[in-house]
Write a protein that holds these residues in place. Structure first.
Motif, PDB file in Angstrom:
ATOM      1  N   GLU A   1       0.819  -1.210   0.000  1.00  0.00           N
ATOM      2  CA  GLU A   1       0.000   0.000   0.000  1.00  0.00           C
ATOM      3  C   GLU A   1       0.853   1.261   0.000  1.00  0.00           C
ATOM      4  O   GLU A   1       0.613   2.197   0.744  1.00  0.00           O
ATOM      5  CB  GLU A   1      -0.950  -0.003   1.205  1.00  0.00           C
ATOM      6  CG  GLU A   1      -1.788  -1.259   1.275  1.00  0.00           C
ATOM      7  CD  GLU A   1      -2.815  -1.249   2.382  1.00  0.00           C
ATOM      8  OE1 GLU A   1      -2.551  -0.617   3.398  1.00  0.00           O
ATOM      9  OE2 GLU A   1      -3.867  -1.873   2.207  1.00  0.00           O
ATOM     10  N   SER A   2       1.893   1.264  -0.823  1.00  0.00           N
ATOM     11  CA  SER A   2       2.754   2.446  -0.910  1.00  0.00           C
ATOM     12  C   SER A   2       2.146   3.441  -1.882  1.00  0.00           C
ATOM     13  O   SER A   2       1.787   3.073  -2.995  1.00  0.00           O
ATOM     14  CB  SER A   2       4.142   2.072  -1.418  1.00  0.00           C
ATOM     15  OG  SER A   2       4.712   1.137  -0.578  1.00  0.00           O
ATOM     16  N   GLY A   3       2.072   4.671  -1.440  1.00  0.00           N
ATOM     17  CA  GLY A   3       1.450   5.666  -2.284  1.00  0.00           C
ATOM     18  C   GLY A   3       2.428   6.462  -3.132  1.00  0.00           C
ATOM     19  O   GLY A   3       2.080   6.933  -4.198  1.00  0.00           O
TER      20      GLY A   3
ATOM     21  N   HIS B   1      14.024  10.786  -2.932  1.00  0.00           N
ATOM     22  CA  HIS B   1      14.393  10.181  -1.661  1.00  0.00           C
ATOM     23  C   HIS B   1      13.959   8.715  -1.615  1.00  0.00           C
ATOM     24  O   HIS B   1      14.748   7.829  -1.291  1.00  0.00           O
ATOM     25  CB  HIS B   1      13.734  10.962  -0.522  1.00  0.00           C
ATOM     26  CG  HIS B   1      13.910  10.364   0.829  1.00  0.00           C
ATOM     27  ND1 HIS B   1      15.059  10.527   1.552  1.00  0.00           N
ATOM     28  CD2 HIS B   1      13.101   9.574   1.566  1.00  0.00           C
ATOM     29  CE1 HIS B   1      14.943   9.872   2.690  1.00  0.00           C
ATOM     30  NE2 HIS B   1      13.767   9.290   2.732  1.00  0.00           N
ATOM     31  N   GLU B   2      12.701   8.471  -1.983  1.00  0.00           N
ATOM     32  CA  GLU B   2      12.215   7.090  -1.908  1.00  0.00           C
ATOM     33  C   GLU B   2      12.987   6.174  -2.856  1.00  0.00           C
ATOM     34  O   GLU B   2      13.344   5.056  -2.505  1.00  0.00           O
ATOM     35  CB  GLU B   2      10.717   7.032  -2.230  1.00  0.00           C
ATOM     36  CG  GLU B   2       9.838   7.767  -1.247  1.00  0.00           C
ATOM     37  CD  GLU B   2       9.796   7.094   0.132  1.00  0.00           C
ATOM     38  OE1 GLU B   2      10.132   5.902   0.213  1.00  0.00           O
ATOM     39  OE2 GLU B   2       9.451   7.770   1.111  1.00  0.00           O
TER      40      GLU B   2
ATOM     41  N   ARG C   1      18.620   0.285   0.467  1.00  0.00           N
ATOM     42  CA  ARG C   1      18.204  -0.897   1.222  1.00  0.00           C
ATOM     43  C   ARG C   1      18.461  -2.169   0.436  1.00  0.00           C
ATOM     44  O   ARG C   1      18.912  -3.171   0.981  1.00  0.00           O
ATOM     45  CB  ARG C   1      16.721  -0.810   1.560  1.00  0.00           C
ATOM     46  CG  ARG C   1      16.448   0.218   2.610  1.00  0.00           C
ATOM     47  CD  ARG C   1      14.966   0.397   2.766  1.00  0.00           C
ATOM     48  NE  ARG C   1      14.697   1.680   3.383  1.00  0.00           N
ATOM     49  CZ  ARG C   1      13.608   2.388   3.154  1.00  0.00           C
ATOM     50  NH1 ARG C   1      12.689   1.953   2.309  1.00  0.00           N
ATOM     51  NH2 ARG C   1      13.426   3.531   3.763  1.00  0.00           N
TER      52      ARG C   1
ATOM     53  N   ASP D   1      21.400  10.524   3.547  1.00  0.00           N
ATOM     54  CA  ASP D   1      20.147  10.862   2.865  1.00  0.00           C
ATOM     55  C   ASP D   1      20.317  12.012   1.882  1.00  0.00           C
ATOM     56  O   ASP D   1      19.898  11.944   0.738  1.00  0.00           O
ATOM     57  CB  ASP D   1      19.110  11.315   3.900  1.00  0.00           C
ATOM     58  CG  ASP D   1      18.380  10.140   4.493  1.00  0.00           C
ATOM     59  OD1 ASP D   1      18.777   9.005   4.184  1.00  0.00           O
ATOM     60  OD2 ASP D   1      17.424  10.359   5.251  1.00  0.00           O
ATOM     61  N   ASP D   2      20.936  13.085   2.371  1.00  0.00           N
ATOM     62  CA  ASP D   2      21.007  14.298   1.558  1.00  0.00           C
ATOM     63  C   ASP D   2      21.818  14.092   0.295  1.00  0.00           C
ATOM     64  O   ASP D   2      21.481  14.586  -0.769  1.00  0.00           O
ATOM     65  CB  ASP D   2      21.631  15.433   2.376  1.00  0.00           C
ATOM     66  CG  ASP D   2      20.694  15.897   3.462  1.00  0.00           C
ATOM     67  OD1 ASP D   2      19.473  15.744   3.253  1.00  0.00           O
ATOM     68  OD2 ASP D   2      21.167  16.391   4.487  1.00  0.00           O
TER      69      ASP D   2
ATOM     70  N   TYR E   1      -4.012   6.285  -5.415  1.00  0.00           N
ATOM     71  CA  TYR E   1      -2.909   6.899  -4.670  1.00  0.00           C
ATOM     72  C   TYR E   1      -2.275   8.068  -5.415  1.00  0.00           C
ATOM     73  O   TYR E   1      -1.335   8.677  -4.914  1.00  0.00           O
ATOM     74  CB  TYR E   1      -1.804   5.881  -4.394  1.00  0.00           C
ATOM     75  CG  TYR E   1      -2.190   4.773  -3.449  1.00  0.00           C
ATOM     76  CD1 TYR E   1      -3.159   4.948  -2.476  1.00  0.00           C
ATOM     77  CD2 TYR E   1      -1.556   3.541  -3.516  1.00  0.00           C
ATOM     78  CE1 TYR E   1      -3.502   3.933  -1.614  1.00  0.00           C
ATOM     79  CE2 TYR E   1      -1.885   2.516  -2.651  1.00  0.00           C
ATOM     80  CZ  TYR E   1      -2.859   2.714  -1.704  1.00  0.00           C
ATOM     81  OH  TYR E   1      -3.188   1.706  -0.854  1.00  0.00           O
TER      82      TYR E   1
ATOM     83  N   GLU F   1      -1.939  11.450  -3.721  1.00  0.00           N
ATOM     84  CA  GLU F   1      -0.962  11.379  -2.637  1.00  0.00           C
ATOM     85  C   GLU F   1       0.460  11.427  -3.192  1.00  0.00           C
ATOM     86  O   GLU F   1       1.335  12.119  -2.672  1.00  0.00           O
ATOM     87  CB  GLU F   1      -1.185  10.077  -1.866  1.00  0.00           C
ATOM     88  CG  GLU F   1      -0.260   9.899  -0.690  1.00  0.00           C
ATOM     89  CD  GLU F   1      -0.446   8.548  -0.033  1.00  0.00           C
ATOM     90  OE1 GLU F   1      -1.550   7.987  -0.129  1.00  0.00           O
ATOM     91  OE2 GLU F   1       0.519   8.047   0.555  1.00  0.00           O
TER      92      GLU F   1
ATOM     93  N   SER G   1       1.305  15.067  -4.611  1.00  0.00           N
ATOM     94  CA  SER G   1       1.445  16.186  -3.686  1.00  0.00           C
ATOM     95  C   SER G   1       2.369  15.824  -2.536  1.00  0.00           C
ATOM     96  O   SER G   1       2.331  16.418  -1.482  1.00  0.00           O
ATOM     97  CB  SER G   1       0.083  16.559  -3.147  1.00  0.00           C
ATOM     98  OG  SER G   1      -0.454  15.447  -2.488  1.00  0.00           O
ATOM     99  N   ARG G   2       3.183  14.831  -2.741  1.00  0.00           N
ATOM    100  CA  ARG G   2       4.038  14.365  -1.665  1.00  0.00           C
ATOM    101  C   ARG G   2       5.150  15.356  -1.389  1.00  0.00           C
ATOM    102  O   ARG G   2       5.720  15.940  -2.298  1.00  0.00           O
ATOM    103  CB  ARG G   2       4.658  13.047  -2.095  1.00  0.00           C
ATOM    104  CG  ARG G   2       4.983  12.155  -0.974  1.00  0.00           C
ATOM    105  CD  ARG G   2       5.633  10.937  -1.536  1.00  0.00           C
ATOM    106  NE  ARG G   2       6.700  10.565  -0.642  1.00  0.00           N
ATOM    107  CZ  ARG G   2       6.492   9.890   0.472  1.00  0.00           C
ATOM    108  NH1 ARG G   2       5.289   9.497   0.782  1.00  0.00           N
ATOM    109  NH2 ARG G   2       7.494   9.599   1.261  1.00  0.00           N
TER     110      ARG G   2
ATOM    111  N   LEU H   1       8.619  16.082   1.394  1.00  0.00           N
ATOM    112  CA  LEU H   1       9.554  15.324   2.221  1.00  0.00           C
ATOM    113  C   LEU H   1       9.182  15.442   3.700  1.00  0.00           C
ATOM    114  O   LEU H   1       8.912  16.519   4.177  1.00  0.00           O
ATOM    115  CB  LEU H   1      10.962  15.874   2.009  1.00  0.00           C
ATOM    116  CG  LEU H   1      12.068  14.913   2.391  1.00  0.00           C
ATOM    117  CD1 LEU H   1      11.978  13.648   1.557  1.00  0.00           C
ATOM    118  CD2 LEU H   1      13.416  15.576   2.178  1.00  0.00           C
TER     119      LEU H   1
END
Lengths: 450, 386, 174
Positions: B66-68, B238-239, B246, B304-305, B377, B380, B383-384, B386
């Motif tokens: 259920e990843s948007g 980022h995702e 990972r 991350d950055d 989704y 979502e 308009s995501r 961070l």
């Protein structure tokens, strides 16, 4: 951020922040219920039985255990692996929460982490007792000594195990503790009694929830969660390496580490399910631990069950494919059709087949079914470890050494005793610490315009 | 939002050029060194098949978890998956090259080799072909149904189609894990016909999604340059970069697990696989494989950055695609031809396959709106922040 | 030091107030919140540098563990175990890996403790005892050059933004 409704909602009805605090923290400042004392009594009896068994194993010796020359690892290692597996749940929830930002995991996090700490402590007891001379346990530390100086064997998986368990215990304990820092401050400010105020105040480290508090705290928790993720994979993999890097048929197989890892998550989540079903009922937390939350666990269990079933199949197939007669004997004769066939088929039934019932929505949303299946899974996972340890050891290369294995009352006593440790710990936890993270529940339950 | 990509003839000609180059290289290869060319066909076909299936696996994972965030990119993996069509055809073509690839397929080998004789109920040409047809049938059927539902959703926008695809995704994950394990064991592991490893299939499964995400990153940046996916922002980057990070950990973990168990137990049956690979002339590749596929992505993507900088993501993704080639090269070549050689023919064939892959991708990508307009989704995802 | 204290019961209102105050160049000393609201933190705080410390501890752990195992197993007491070479790197990986996690972890916690000066038994500088329950406390320092009119203006602004209560309090906070 837009929240798509397709996923279903996780809070039954809207609560004010004050209500959240009251509902969750109530057990910590009201008197314990009757059931709590009954449960505590039973747990203490179990603990006493365990203490007797531990005393016997130390005072009389390991001859009181059911071990023999062929099966030198019996209930001790089975229960060790079983408890470690259960212990994986807490950290797994932390990962779901911190790394994958799955909101539903927040509700279970605290209880699951408490479980982790207790389960890992229970697990650690077994190899320590298996040493026989437990007072020499410090030999495992690499310190300059008068024996050479003979250093510890850094190539030994048993050493890795010690290190892995220690690291895991340290990490899960600290993560659990820091996770509840803000909540301890809440309890400090809310509780009426002076003693409680002082104790919670001592442990809350002067937390007030200032901006600096929160920023540094969240940065740290993120790092710790990031570290926990690879650690949780590695701990059970290292336990698996105890078996896999040997040359014993049935143990030496490359899929064992990931398969152990998934098995650990599987049994841990099942245990969390069992416990939270009771907790939500006994503490009236149905509005927080909702059916959709439990459903999410059920989904993870289906996935785990599939992977485990696949691993069973792969192992059987490759045992035949390898063409190695010992391997074929272990998997196809000894386990599936031989002396251990009952245990083997119980294992397959409990782990690979029963959880498939969760595909049905009716079963996935029924508390009774969830309770039954989650208990069945934990029985099945115990049998899995039994099969792996005992069937391989009792029938190895030399038929003259073949034996059977059965536990003695002392073996059983230690196992029951670890349940005693586990349940007394859980009961104390439920009495003195909020079983759900209050601050996270507030952060997630809020319907914000931002 | 319902913008479509136009597959311009300029791009078409360029890709056609690549394909012609690949064809020429293949023909030349068959004349000069047929054994090597069969191995190359297998390698390249498996390479792009993995990417296609990994893309499909990615979609299924998004549905199930259920990843948007990824909803707006859904059409990219969807179009990538259609390479399965070509892969099936080429895989069947490999039937003619089996004897030069697989020791067990040589006639009369069962009489001299006891172990292969034991395995012959599984390792025989007819059963091999049956399995091949079955796995492709499974993938194609699921792909076609899921794609059709997805396109229907664009018009109707009902939640029923979404739920259908969700259920199909579960089925796909279940079947994919089994079928792709079987496929990799059949096509790659049996090249070293005496050797076996239970983790082999799992490694291939993780690799497929790992490298598919790398390709998705490259394609989404490319398409953004073409004016699509304007809403792609730092949160999506980022995702994506977290996926790579990972999966690099998981990849490294599986690599290490297989290696250490075989290295430590030191059983001749198992070590025969690694002995040639850690000695000359293969050893540089052996270490390069680990370095490129695990060490560099892991270290670089740790922050991350830094990981969500466009240039970092693009260079890591390109590097990973090289790493994947090395990984397969090491799995296939030592066992099948035993000689390390790499030249213009190999590059030409890879280019040809890449041309086919991209041609199919753009064809199918251009057929539908670039974003699934009625995906629940999508809002979502768009308009995501961070 | 005198501080203006605004007590809110909703973090959205706090965020709006922060935006308004920032526009008027009024520094906010602190906000006490019952949970880590990302909008408040993003507006007020700097990014924490704790992760850099973690990376350093990790690098130290890798080097230290490797050197120690190398010294014990290869130099100080080279012992052949199970026919493996004394420099058996693949199996050291596990130990190095675990030690890296352990030491990075411990390092991060220590750095956190040092930076926040948090220790068992610290007395909490509580401004309002419901700030850990359901109230958001905004603290604005009354600087020396702040006139009474300005103070009143800020107070009015806070009330307009929905503060339940606005008061002056003498606080000793850094």
């Amino acid at each position: 951020m837009i929240n798509t409704l397709v996923r279903g909602t996780f809070t039954a009805r809207e609560k004010s922040f004050r209500q959240v605090t009251d509902d969750i923290a109530r057990p910590t400042y009201s008197n314990a219920a009757k059931w709590w004392y009954v449960a505590m009594g039973i747990a203490t009896l179990m603990l006493l039985f365990g203490l007797w068994a531990i005393y016997t194993s130390i005072a009389v010796g390991l001859g009181t255990w059911g071990l023999n020359n062929s099966v030198a690892w019996g209930w001790d290692i089975i229960n060790f692996v079983w408890w470690i597996g259960i212990g994986h749940a807490g950290t797994a929830f932390t990962i779901f929460l911190i790394v994958f930002r799955a909101k539903w995991a927040a509700i279970f996090n605290r209880t699951a982490e408490a479980m982790t700490v207790l389960a890992v402590a229970c697990a650690g007891l077994f190899p320590a007792l298996h040493l026989g001379r437990i007072w020499l346990i410090f030999f495992i530390l690499p310190y300059p000594n008068t024996r050479g100086p003979l250093w510890v064997n850094f190539n030994s998986p048993l050493f890795w195990d010690v290190l892995a368990i220690t690291t895991y215990l340290t990490l899960s304990l600290t993560l659990w503790y820091f996770g509840m820092l803000p909540d301890l401050a809440t309890l400090r400010d809310r509780s009426k009694s002076k003693i409680a105020k002082a104790v919670y105040g001592f442990f809350s480290m002067g937390w007030v929830g200032s901006v600096k508090n929160w920023i540094r705290y969240e940065a740290m928790i993120k790092v710790l969660g990031g570290l926990a993720a690879p650690l949780v994979i590695s701990v059970h993999s290292i336990v698996a390496l105890d078996f896999a890097i040997s040359v014993i048929p049935g143990w030496h197989t490359t899929i064992l580490p990931p398969y152990f890892f998934v098995g650990a998550i599987f049994s841990g989540f099942a245990m969390v399910m069992t416990l939270t079903i009771f907790i939500r009922k006994l503490y009236n937390l149905q509005d927080y631990i909702t059916i959709p939350h439990l459903e999410s666990i059920a989904r993870v269990l289906i996935f785990g069950s599939l992977v485990i079933g696949l691993a069973y199949l792969t192992e059987m197939f490759v045992a035949w494919y390898s063409g190695w007669e010992f391997e074929m004997f272990t998997f196809l004769k000894n386990r599936a059709t031989g002396e251990y066939r009952t245990a083997f088929w119980i294992m397959v039934f409990c782990n690979a087949l029963v959880p498939q019932l969760f595909w049905f929505r009716k079963i996935r949303t029924s508390i009774a079914w969830m309770l039954i299946i989650s208990i069945i899974i934990n029985i099945g996972m115990w049998y899995e470890r039994f099969i792996i340890v005992v069937s391989s050891l009792s029938h190895t290369f030399l038929p003259a050494t073949w034996t059977s294995y059965s536990p003695t009352i002392v073996d059983i006593g230690i196992y029951v005793g670890t349940f005693g440790i586990f349940f007394t710990g859980i009961l104390l936890f439920l009495k003195y610490i909020p079983s759900i993270a209050i601050n996270e529940t507030k952060a997630f339950s809020k319907k914000s315009s931002h | 939002m319902d913008q479509k990509y136009t597959f311009s003839s300029k791009v078409k000609y360029r890709l056609a050029g690549l394909i012609v180059l690949g064809l020429l290289a293949t023909i030349y290869g068959f004349i000069s060194n047929p054994d090597k060319t069969w191995a190359n066909l297998l390698l390249n076909n498996f390479y792009f098949l993995s990417l296609a299936l990994g893309a499909m696996f990615f979609i299924a994972v998004q549905y199930v978890t259920e990843s948007g965030w990824s909803a707006m990119f859904k059409r990219i993996p969807e179009a990538m998956a259609f390479y399965v069509l070509v892969a099936g055809a080429i895989a069947i073509l490999l039937f003619f090259g089996m004897q030069s690839l697989y020791e067990w397929a040589e006639p009369g080998i069962t009489e001299t080799d006891k172990l292969i004789a034991h395995k012959s109920p599984y390792l025989n040409v007819p059963f091999f072909m049956v399995r091949l047809v079955v796995v492709f049938a499974v993938w194609l059927i699921l792909l076609v149904i899921m794609r059709r539902n997805s396109l229907k959703e664009d018009l109707a926008g009902s939640l029923a189609l979404f739920n259908k695809n969700k259920r199909l995704s579960m089925a796909f994950i279940f079947l994919f894990v089994i079928s792709f394990s079987v496929a990799t064991i059949d096509w790659i592991m049996t090249i070293d016909s005496h050797w076996y490893s239970t983790i082999f299939g799992l490694r291939a499964i993780i690799s497929s999604i790992y490298y598919a995400v790398a390709v998705m990153i490259l394609l989404s940046f490319f398409l953004k340059g073409k004016g699509l996916f304007k809403e792609m922002n730092i949160s999506h980057r980022h995702e994506f970069s977290r996926y790579i990070f990972r999966l690099s950990i998981v990849w490294g973990y599986l690599w290490f697990v297989q290696y250490i168990i075989i290295w430590y137990a030191n059983i001749p049956e198992a070590t025969t696989y690694y002995v040639p690979r850690v000695s000359e002339p293969w050893s540089p590749l052996f270490y390069a494989e680990l370095l490129i596929n695990w060490t560099i992505p892991f270290v670089v993507m740790m922050s991350d950055d830094f990981a969500r900088k466009k240039i970092v993501m693009i260079s890591i993704s390109i590097m990973l695609l090289i790493g994947f080639y090395i990984m397969l090269y090491l799995q296939i070549m030592p066992g099948s031809i035993g000689i390390k050689s790499f030249g213009l023919v190999d590059i030409g064939m890879f280019a040809g396959f890449a041309g086919v892959f991209l041609f199919i991708f753009f064809t199918f990508f251009a057929k539908a709106p670039a974003m699934p307009v009625n995906h629940p989704y999508l809002k979502e995802s768009l308009s995501r922040e961070l | 030091m005198q501080h203006i204290i605004g007590i809110f019961d909703n973090d959205d209102k706090v965020v709006d107030a922060i935006h308004l105050l920032k526009k008027q160049n009024i520094a906010i000393a602190d906000v006490h919140a019952p949970f880590g609201s990302h909008h408040i933190l993003r507006d007020l705080g700097k990014e924490s540098r704790i992760p850099y410390g973690s990376v350093l501890s990790g690098a130290f752990a890798i080097i230290a563990t490797f050197s120690f195992i190398y010294w014990t197993s290869v130099i100080n007491y080279p012992l052949l175990i199970g026919g493996k070479p004394t420099f058996a790197f693949p199996s050291w990986v596990v130990t190095i890996y675990l030690m890296t996690i352990l030491l990075t972890f411990v390092g991060t916690v220590i750095i956190f403790q040092m930076r926040t000066k948090m220790m068992f038994g610290n007395k909490a500088p509580i401004v309002h005892d419901e700030s850990t329950d359901d109230k958001f406390i905004m603290i604005i320092e009354q600087t020396k050059d702040m006139t009474d009119q300005q103070v009143d203006k800020i107070k009015k602004l806070l009330v307009d933004q929905g503060a339940l209560e606005v008061k002056m309090q003498d606080l000793q906070i850094a």
